[in-house]
Design a protein around this motif. Structure first.
Motif, PDB file in Angstrom:
ATOM      1  N   ASN A  46     -48.972  47.371  10.196  1.00 39.12           N
ATOM      2  CA  ASN A  46     -48.344  48.070  11.280  1.00 39.12           C
ATOM      3  C   ASN A  46     -48.846  49.240  11.475  1.00 39.12           C
ATOM      4  N   LEU A  47     -49.625  49.802  10.582  1.00 36.42           N
ATOM      5  CA  LEU A  47     -50.390  51.282  10.716  1.00 36.42           C
ATOM      6  C   LEU A  47     -51.679  51.104  10.944  1.00 36.42           C
ATOM      7  N   ALA A  48     -52.111  49.956  11.451  1.00 32.28           N
ATOM      8  CA  ALA A  48     -53.603  49.821  11.694  1.00 32.28           C
ATOM      9  C   ALA A  48     -54.041  50.552  12.833  1.00 32.28           C
ATOM     10  N   SER A  49     -55.238  50.892  12.882  1.00 33.45           N
ATOM     11  CA  SER A  49     -55.700  52.013  13.837  1.00 33.45           C
ATOM     12  C   SER A  49     -56.242  50.961  15.156  1.00 33.45           C
ATOM     13  N   ILE A  50     -56.534  51.786  16.217  1.00 29.17           N
ATOM     14  CA  ILE A  50     -56.862  51.081  17.412  1.00 29.17           C
ATOM     15  C   ILE A  50     -58.624  51.055  17.550  1.00 29.17           C
ATOM     16  N   MET A  51     -59.031  52.289  17.049  1.00 29.61           N
ATOM     17  CA  MET A  51     -60.653  52.718  17.258  1.00 29.61           C
ATOM     18  C   MET A  51     -61.500  51.605  16.412  1.00 29.61           C
ATOM     19  N   PRO A  52     -60.954  51.261  15.143  1.00 29.76           N
ATOM     20  CA  PRO A  52     -61.969  50.114  14.719  1.00 29.76           C
ATOM     21  C   PRO A  52     -61.909  48.853  15.423  1.00 29.76           C
TER      22      PRO A  52
ATOM     23  N   PHE B 135     -58.952  57.515   7.132  1.00 34.47           N
ATOM     24  CA  PHE B 135     -58.032  58.862   7.047  1.00 34.47           C
ATOM     25  C   PHE B 135     -58.563  59.563   5.773  1.00 34.47           C
ATOM     26  N   THR B 136     -58.340  60.914   5.650  1.00 36.35           N
ATOM     27  CA  THR B 136     -58.652  61.726   4.608  1.00 36.35           C
ATOM     28  C   THR B 136     -58.265  61.008   3.225  1.00 36.35           C
ATOM     29  N   GLU B 137     -56.914  60.695   3.243  1.00 37.31           N
ATOM     30  CA  GLU B 137     -55.951  60.047   1.876  1.00 37.31           C
ATOM     31  C   GLU B 137     -56.732  58.914   1.615  1.00 37.31           C
ATOM     32  N   SER B 138     -57.717  57.930   2.314  1.00 38.38           N
ATOM     33  CA  SER B 138     -58.438  56.940   1.869  1.00 38.38           C
ATOM     34  C   SER B 138     -60.209  57.170   1.710  1.00 38.38           C
TER      35      SER B 138
ATOM     36  N   ALA C 220     -63.704  61.546   9.051  1.00 37.02           N
ATOM     37  CA  ALA C 220     -65.164  61.933   9.591  1.00 37.02           C
ATOM     38  C   ALA C 220     -65.050  63.180  10.502  1.00 37.02           C
ATOM     39  N   ARG C 221     -63.652  63.333  11.313  1.00 37.26           N
ATOM     40  CA  ARG C 221     -63.760  64.609  12.230  1.00 37.26           C
ATOM     41  C   ARG C 221     -63.472  65.564  11.352  1.00 37.26           C
ATOM     42  N   CYS C 222     -62.679  65.623  10.376  1.00 35.37           N
ATOM     43  CA  CYS C 222     -62.087  66.819   9.473  1.00 35.37           C
ATOM     44  C   CYS C 222     -63.281  67.286   8.357  1.00 35.37           C
TER      45      CYS C 222
ATOM     46  N   PHE D 289     -66.137  62.232  18.056  1.00 36.08           N
ATOM     47  CA  PHE D 289     -65.706  61.715  19.158  1.00 36.08           C
ATOM     48  C   PHE D 289     -66.748  60.570  19.371  1.00 36.08           C
ATOM     49  N   THR D 290     -65.864  59.293  19.689  1.00 35.16           N
ATOM     50  CA  THR D 290     -66.874  58.115  19.608  1.00 35.16           C
ATOM     51  C   THR D 290     -66.752  57.292  20.999  1.00 35.16           C
ATOM     52  N   ASN D 291     -67.816  57.116  21.626  1.00 30.45           N
ATOM     53  CA  ASN D 291     -67.628  56.362  22.802  1.00 30.45           C
ATOM     54  C   ASN D 291     -68.631  55.190  22.605  1.00 30.45           C
TER      55      ASN D 291
ATOM     56  N   ARG E  47     -66.919  64.307  24.647  1.00 28.75           N
ATOM     57  CA  ARG E  47     -65.252  64.322  24.854  1.00 28.75           C
ATOM     58  C   ARG E  47     -64.977  62.922  24.307  1.00 28.75           C
ATOM     59  N   GLN E  48     -63.645  63.041  24.336  1.00 25.64           N
ATOM     60  CA  GLN E  48     -63.067  61.502  23.838  1.00 25.64           C
ATOM     61  C   GLN E  48     -63.293  60.466  24.918  1.00 25.64           C
ATOM     62  N   PRO E  49     -63.312  59.090  24.545  1.00 26.81           N
ATOM     63  CA  PRO E  49     -63.729  58.137  25.616  1.00 26.81           C
ATOM     64  C   PRO E  49     -62.617  58.072  26.643  1.00 26.81           C
TER      65      PRO E  49
ATOM     66  N   ILE F 164     -54.822  69.168  15.345  1.00 26.42           N
ATOM     67  CA  ILE F 164     -56.309  68.497  15.469  1.00 26.42           C
ATOM     68  C   ILE F 164     -56.391  68.512  17.262  1.00 26.42           C
ATOM     69  N   ASP F 165     -55.138  68.047  17.754  1.00 27.04           N
ATOM     70  CA  ASP F 165     -55.354  67.913  19.363  1.00 27.04           C
ATOM     71  C   ASP F 165     -55.277  69.083  20.193  1.00 27.04           C
ATOM     72  N   SER F 166     -55.170  70.435  19.417  1.00 29.84           N
ATOM     73  CA  SER F 166     -54.839  71.488  20.074  1.00 29.84           C
ATOM     74  C   SER F 166     -56.072  71.924  21.168  1.00 29.84           C
TER      75      SER F 166
ATOM     76  N   TRP G 109     -47.096  53.365  20.630  1.00 28.73           N
ATOM     77  CA  TRP G 109     -47.854  54.108  21.112  1.00 28.73           C
ATOM     78  C   TRP G 109     -48.471  54.973  20.209  1.00 28.73           C
ATOM     79  N   HIS G 110     -49.603  55.395  20.079  1.00 29.01           N
ATOM     80  CA  HIS G 110     -50.429  56.074  19.423  1.00 29.01           C
ATOM     81  C   HIS G 110     -50.952  57.618  20.173  1.00 29.01           C
ATOM     82  N   ASP G 111     -50.402  57.586  21.288  1.00 27.25           N
ATOM     83  CA  ASP G 111     -50.744  59.047  21.878  1.00 27.25           C
ATOM     84  C   ASP G 111     -50.180  59.967  21.173  1.00 27.25           C
TER      85      ASP G 111
ATOM     86  N   LEU H 294     -54.434  64.308   0.010  1.00 19.91           N
ATOM     87  CA  LEU H 294     -54.433  65.263   1.274  1.00 19.91           C
ATOM     88  C   LEU H 294     -53.918  64.092   2.406  1.00 19.91           C
ATOM     89  N   ASN H 295     -52.561  63.965   2.549  1.00 20.00           N
ATOM     90  CA  ASN H 295     -51.824  63.091   3.363  1.00 20.00           C
ATOM     91  C   ASN H 295     -50.571  63.825   3.702  1.00 20.00           C
ATOM     92  N   ASN H 296     -50.310  64.935   3.471  1.00 19.02           N
ATOM     93  CA  ASN H 296     -49.161  65.920   3.854  1.00 19.02           C
ATOM     94  C   ASN H 296     -48.158  66.047   2.875  1.00 19.02           C
TER      95      ASN H 296
HETATM   96  C1  B12 Z   1     -50.938  58.121  16.148  1.00 21.29           C
HETATM   97  C2  B12 Z   1     -50.944  58.795  14.756  1.00 21.29           C
HETATM   98  C3  B12 Z   1     -50.504  58.112  13.700  1.00 21.29           C
HETATM   99  C4  B12 Z   1     -49.996  56.725  13.738  1.00 21.29           C
HETATM  100  C5  B12 Z   1     -51.200  55.796  13.789  1.00 21.29           C
HETATM  101  C6  B12 Z   1     -52.079  55.966  12.790  1.00 21.29           C
HETATM  102  C7  B12 Z   1     -53.340  55.016  12.954  1.00 21.29           C
HETATM  103  N1  B12 Z   1     -53.727  54.195  12.166  1.00 21.29           N
HETATM  104  O1  B12 Z   1     -54.373  55.384  13.791  1.00 21.29           O
HETATM  105  C8  B12 Z   1     -49.098  56.595  12.438  1.00 21.29           C
HETATM  106  C9  B12 Z   1     -47.931  57.089  12.819  1.00 21.29           C
HETATM  107  C10 B12 Z   1     -49.210  55.415  11.906  1.00 21.29           C
HETATM  108  C11 B12 Z   1     -49.996  57.806  11.480  1.00 21.29           C
HETATM  109  C12 B12 Z   1     -49.828  57.640  10.310  1.00 21.29           C
HETATM  110  C13 B12 Z   1     -50.304  58.616   9.307  1.00 21.29           C
HETATM  111  N2  B12 Z   1     -51.022  59.808  10.100  1.00 21.29           N
HETATM  112 CO1  B12 Z   1     -51.569  60.046  11.710  1.00 21.29          CO
HETATM  113  N3  B12 Z   1     -51.872  60.753  13.481  1.00 21.29           N
HETATM  114  C14 B12 Z   1     -51.755  60.034  14.591  1.00 21.29           C
HETATM  115  C15 B12 Z   1     -52.183  61.136  15.698  1.00 21.29           C
HETATM  116  C16 B12 Z   1     -50.678  61.564  16.195  1.00 21.29           C
HETATM  117  C17 B12 Z   1     -53.098  60.622  16.743  1.00 21.29           C
HETATM  118  C18 B12 Z   1     -54.150  59.904  16.469  1.00 21.29           C
HETATM  119  C19 B12 Z   1     -54.801  59.053  17.314  1.00 21.29           C
HETATM  120  O2  B12 Z   1     -54.583  57.658  17.279  1.00 21.29           O
HETATM  121  N4  B12 Z   1     -55.534  59.585  18.355  1.00 21.29           N
HETATM  122  C20 B12 Z   1     -56.411  58.916  19.061  1.00 21.29           C
HETATM  123  C21 B12 Z   1     -57.766  58.421  18.799  1.00 21.29           C
HETATM  124  C22 B12 Z   1     -58.530  57.478  19.516  1.00 21.29           C
HETATM  125  O3  B12 Z   1     -58.447  59.561  18.843  1.00 21.29           O
HETATM  126  P1  B12 Z   1     -59.039  60.097  17.417  1.00 21.29           P
HETATM  127  O4  B12 Z   1     -58.059  59.883  16.214  1.00 21.29           O
HETATM  128  O5  B12 Z   1     -59.550  61.465  17.797  1.00 21.29           O
HETATM  129  O6  B12 Z   1     -60.176  59.272  16.866  1.00 21.29           O
HETATM  130  C23 B12 Z   1     -61.515  59.674  17.770  1.00 21.29           C
HETATM  131  C24 B12 Z   1     -62.642  59.435  16.569  1.00 21.29           C
HETATM  132  O7  B12 Z   1     -62.007  59.998  15.497  1.00 21.29           O
HETATM  133  C25 B12 Z   1     -63.326  58.244  16.523  1.00 21.29           C
HETATM  134  N5  B12 Z   1     -62.493  57.281  15.374  1.00 21.29           N
HETATM  135  C26 B12 Z   1     -61.520  57.116  15.099  1.00 21.29           C
HETATM  136  N6  B12 Z   1     -61.225  56.093  14.331  1.00 21.29           N
HETATM  137  C27 B12 Z   1     -62.389  55.414  14.208  1.00 21.29           C
HETATM  138  C28 B12 Z   1     -62.793  54.329  13.323  1.00 21.29           C
HETATM  139  C29 B12 Z   1     -64.233  54.137  13.397  1.00 21.29           C
HETATM  140  C30 B12 Z   1     -64.659  52.928  12.686  1.00 21.29           C
HETATM  141  C31 B12 Z   1     -65.243  54.822  14.272  1.00 21.29           C
HETATM  142  C32 B12 Z   1     -66.424  54.552  14.195  1.00 21.29           C
HETATM  143  C33 B12 Z   1     -64.793  56.097  14.932  1.00 21.29           C
HETATM  144  C34 B12 Z   1     -63.454  56.377  15.121  1.00 21.29           C
HETATM  145  O8  B12 Z   1     -63.204  57.667  17.933  1.00 21.29           O
HETATM  146  C35 B12 Z   1     -61.907  58.122  18.545  1.00 21.29           C
HETATM  147  C36 B12 Z   1     -62.394  58.483  20.085  1.00 21.29           C
HETATM  148  O9  B12 Z   1     -63.230  59.719  20.152  1.00 21.29           O
HETATM  149  C37 B12 Z   1     -52.852  62.299  14.920  1.00 21.29           C
HETATM  150  C38 B12 Z   1     -52.496  63.605  15.429  1.00 21.29           C
HETATM  151  C39 B12 Z   1     -53.084  64.105  16.668  1.00 21.29           C
HETATM  152  N7  B12 Z   1     -52.702  64.739  17.261  1.00 21.29           N
HETATM  153  O10 B12 Z   1     -54.237  63.448  17.021  1.00 21.29           O
HETATM  154  C40 B12 Z   1     -52.397  62.228  13.379  1.00 21.29           C
HETATM  155  C41 B12 Z   1     -53.376  62.376  12.329  1.00 21.29           C
HETATM  156  C42 B12 Z   1     -54.317  61.348  12.861  1.00 21.29           C
HETATM  157  N8  B12 Z   1     -52.467  61.442  11.391  1.00 21.29           N
HETATM  158  C43 B12 Z   1     -52.585  62.188  10.177  1.00 21.29           C
HETATM  159  C44 B12 Z   1     -52.147  61.845   8.999  1.00 21.29           C
HETATM  160  C45 B12 Z   1     -52.084  62.789   7.658  1.00 21.29           C
HETATM  161  C46 B12 Z   1     -51.341  60.435   9.013  1.00 21.29           C
HETATM  162  C47 B12 Z   1     -50.687  59.998   7.495  1.00 21.29           C
HETATM  163  C48 B12 Z   1     -51.538  60.006   6.255  1.00 21.29           C
HETATM  164  C49 B12 Z   1     -49.406  60.688   7.516  1.00 21.29           C
HETATM  165  C50 B12 Z   1     -48.434  60.276   6.297  1.00 21.29           C
HETATM  166  N9  B12 Z   1     -48.225  61.039   5.153  1.00 21.29           N
HETATM  167  O11 B12 Z   1     -48.192  58.973   6.123  1.00 21.29           O
HETATM  168  C51 B12 Z   1     -50.547  58.574   7.947  1.00 21.29           C
HETATM  169  C52 B12 Z   1     -51.611  57.688   7.702  1.00 21.29           C
HETATM  170  C53 B12 Z   1     -51.713  56.275   8.139  1.00 21.29           C
HETATM  171  C54 B12 Z   1     -52.901  55.398   7.827  1.00 21.29           C
HETATM  172  N10 B12 Z   1     -53.462  55.567   6.711  1.00 21.29           N
HETATM  173  O12 B12 Z   1     -53.295  54.623   8.614  1.00 21.29           O
HETATM  174  C55 B12 Z   1     -53.570  63.280  10.510  1.00 21.29           C
HETATM  175  C56 B12 Z   1     -55.184  62.860   9.771  1.00 21.29           C
HETATM  176  C57 B12 Z   1     -55.824  64.011   8.868  1.00 21.29           C
HETATM  177  C58 B12 Z   1     -56.948  63.214   8.209  1.00 21.29           C
HETATM  178  N11 B12 Z   1     -58.130  63.908   8.078  1.00 21.29           N
HETATM  179  O13 B12 Z   1     -56.629  62.328   7.633  1.00 21.29           O
HETATM  180  C59 B12 Z   1     -53.419  63.588  11.817  1.00 21.29           C
HETATM  181  C60 B12 Z   1     -54.820  64.111  12.420  1.00 21.29           C
HETATM  182  C61 B12 Z   1     -52.443  64.554  12.127  1.00 21.29           C
HETATM  183  C62 B12 Z   1     -52.443  65.952  11.216  1.00 21.29           C
HETATM  184  N12 B12 Z   1     -51.775  65.910  10.394  1.00 21.29           N
HETATM  185  O14 B12 Z   1     -53.178  66.691  11.522  1.00 21.29           O
HETATM  186  N13 B12 Z   1     -50.652  58.563  12.464  1.00 21.29           N
END
Ligand code: B12
Ligand code: SF4
Length: 522
Positions: A28-34, A75-78, A103-105, A120-122, A147-149, A191-193, A223-225, A381-383
């Motif tokens: 249930n914690l799967a990400s959308i981007m992969p 995520f960084t924890e992995s 990768a972003r951090c 950012f990946t499009n 920018r984001q896609p 990260i989104d600020s 919703w992952h917004d 590093l997972n909070n």
């Molecule tokens: C939604 C969310 C969750 C959801 C969904 C998680 C998920 N699997 O996606 C839930 C609630 C489950 C969650 C859990 C956790 N989260 Co969270 N979460 C978020 C949140 C609010 C939004 C992330 C998001 O989906 N954005 C939309 C996507 C599309 O944008 P993006 O992440 O920027 O991705 C872009 C690029 O990075 C790239 N990309 C992303 N993924 C991939 C994958 C591939 C293969 C490629 C090529 C590119 C790519 O493409 C995207 C488009 O440009 C962010 C905070 C925030 N404000 O952004 C924290 C955030 C990502 N979470 C964070 C953390 C720490 C966690 C937890 C470890 C917390 C915990 N202790 O449980 C867990 C880990 C869960 C796991 N291992 O899967 C940190 C990550 C920091 C880090 N470097 O690891 C963030 C940044 C918040 C923070 N504290 O700053 N989270």
């Protein structure tokens, strides 16, 4: 272009595990981007194998052996698992790409272990990687869109990737969706600020929701917004247009400032069952919780009233706090949180230790400038595994004492009982109890207790926290070895350590190799 054999791995786990939590919740914690990346590769006509790794699968047998290219989302924890996997794939001649929060951090660190590190990946970035598809050593290429896609492949297009993942979840089956990306708020630790807020096409969101209604009797959408419902009425109009009232259960992270009573009424009517507002601190970030400059006990009362209002409409509420922020000092922030728990007993308190994730947020530069960031290995590093910022107003044993007392108070029998009576539905009651008695509640009390004990009794351990030595305590190395299991053998030399000030170094113009420069692609 020749057809490539591509693997895409979504790393939810940190290593092999059989824990109950992993079995029930990891899928249930799967990400959308992969899934999105896999869909984009398929569009180009490549052969794609996809795996959401929850820690229960045998990675060696589930992906083909002779891949040309593998994308890993982590995520960084992995991160250390991702590094070990990349090493293993390199040994088989496979080119590796890292994307996602790590990768972003920590791009500079990831470059040492991957051929490509994506920000950012499009779709064009992915096409560029597929066209190049080459080993880049000693430093991988950093690529990022400007920018984001603006749009993502639909749920229907990704269904063949989503379905096997949801099948791994035995009880609750969540489907993740994104209606928006970025955030208009500017919380300096986030990260989104600095990422502009943008809404995806409402018609695409509607189509996704309608499609899910054909696949589940009663879908559950997470919703992952980053901040759900900023353009509240338009988004809710779109959802209500696509879905009959209360036919889909929804979960979302949203700020209290968006959760006025009229909004809550609407969310309830539509089918929202869980909300996760961020409160963060009693002395900071007032704009998020609609409390402006109000601080301390006055803020506690206001926020508790507000959260109780939310609970009248939404069965499950998790309130998120960050512990150890610079605005906090002494007993007061912790005693105020205890007061909040008394005043809003139905809400589940989610605690994060202040963590500076590399270059995630502008505030991290300040911490690095002040030499306050400690290089705890990524695994922690997972909070909650480690607080990697030295607290401004506490010494370490005192800080952990406060955290332990608060955690004990939050998950005491009395608080658990009050939480049960404070929530209206059976599943939320059950969730609250399970989370309290599992690794999140009781487990953390044990873990933090052990850290504090070592801080008081082990000079080398304490010195590491005080930044007087770089020698990582054995305690952490042992835990990494256990977490990685058989992947420990593939961990590249030196990967346990990273430069905690790499972000600062990149800002002050430290010379970089040509391939170290990030190229931006529109
Ligand atoms: C939604 C969310 C969750 C959801 C969904 C998680 C998920 N699997 O996606 C839930 C609630 C489950 C969650 C859990 C956790 N989260 Co969270 N979460 C978020 C949140 C609010 C939004 C992330 C998001 O989906 N954005 C939309 C996507 C599309 O944008 P993006 O992440 O920027 O991705 C872009 C690029 O990075 C790239 N990309 C992303 N993924 C991939 C994958 C591939 C293969 C490629 C090529 C590119 C790519 O493409 C995207 C488009 O440009 C962010 C905070 C925030 N404000 O952004 C924290 C955030 C990502 N979470 C964070 C953390 C720490 C966690 C937890 C470890 C917390 C915990 N202790 O449980 C867990 C880990 C869960 C796991 N291992 O899967 C940190 C990550 C920091 C880090 N470097 O690891 C963030 C940044 C918040 C923070 N504290 O700053 N989270
Ligand atoms: S409201 Fe939430 S998503 Fe937006 S900047 Fe603040 S912490 Fe980040």
């Amino acid at each position: 272009m020749r057809t490539l054999r591509i693997g895409v791995i979504d790393l939810v786990a940190q290593g092999p595990t059989k824990s109950l939590w992993a079995r029930v919740m990891h899928a249930n914690l799967a990400s959308i981007m992969p899934q999105v990346v896999a869909a984009w590769c398929k569009r180009q006509g490549h052969e794609v194998s996809f795996l959401c790794y929850t820690g229960l699968e045998d990675l060696a047998t589930l992906l083909p052996q002779n891949l040309d290219l593998v994308f890993i989302g982590a995520f960084t924890e992995s991160a250390l698992l991702a590094y070990a996997l990349s090493n293993q794939f390199h040994a088989q001649g496979t080119v590796t790409v890292l994307g996602g929060p790590h990768a972003r951090c920590y791009p500079q660190d990831a470059q040492k272990y991957f051929d490509y590190v994506l920000g950012f990946t499009n779709e064009s970035i992915i096409q560029e990687v597929l066209l190049d598809c080459a080993r880049h050593s000693p430093l991988g290429l950093r690529l990022s869109a400007q920018r984001q896609p603006t749009h993502l492949p639909s749920v229907q297009e990704r269904w063949e990737l989503i379905e096997p993942t949801t099948k791994k979840a035995p009880l609750i089956k969540m489907v993740p969706l994104l209606a928006s990306i970025g955030c208009p708020y500017t919380c300096s630790f986030c990260i989104d600020s600095t990422v502009p807020y943008q809404v995806f096409d409402f018609e695409a969101t509607k189509a996704d929701l309608r499609f899910l209604l054909t696949k589940f009797k009663r879908p559950l959408v997470a919703w992952h917004d980053p901040n759900f419902g900023v353009r509240f009425d338009q988004l809710m109009d779109a959802i209500d247009d696509a879905v009959p009232p209360n036919r889909i259960d929804f979960i979302a992270e949203s700020s209290l400032s968006l959760l006025s009573e009229p909004h809550l009424k609407r969310l309830k009517h539509t089918g929202f069952k869980a909300l996760l507002p961020g409160i963060e601190s009693w002395f900071d970030l007032g704009e998020k919780s609609r409390t402006g400059s109000i601080q301390g006990i006055e803020k506690v009362r206001r926020v508790a009233d507000h959260v109780n209002l939310v609970l009248r409409y939404i069965p499950y509420v998790q309130t998120n706090f960050v512990l150890g922020m610079d605005g906090d000092s002494g007993e007061e922030p912790f005693s105020l949180t205890r007061r909040f728990i008394d005043l809003a007993p139905g809400a589940f308190p989610g605690y994060s230790l202040l963590t500076a994730f590399g270059e995630a947020a502008p505030l991290n530069l300040e911490y690095q400038r002040d030499s306050r960031v400690i290089g705890f290995p990524f695994t922690f590093l997972n909070n909650n595994g480690a607080m990697n910022v030295k607290p401004l107003n506490y010494d370490w044993p005192e800080f952990y004492r406060q955290v332990i007392d608060l955690t004990k108070y939050s998950f005491s029998s009395r608080a658990i009982l009050k939480r049960i009576t404070g929530t209206s539905k059976v599943v939320p009651k059950w969730m609250n109890v399970v989370r309290a008695v599992s690794s999140e509640g009781y487990g953390r009390i044990r873990y933090y207790g052990e850290i504090r004990q070592r801080l008081l009794s082990d000079a080398g351990f304490r010195d590491y926290f005080e930044q007087e030595t770089d020698i990582l305590p054995e305690f952490y190395i042992d835990r990494i070895r256990t977490t990685l299991g058989r992947f420990w053998d593939w961990l590249p030399e030196g990967a346990i350590h990273h430069n905690p000030n790499a972000y600062l170094a990149s800002q002050v113009g430290t010379p970089v190799a040509a391939s170290d420069e990030e190229r931006s692609v529109a």
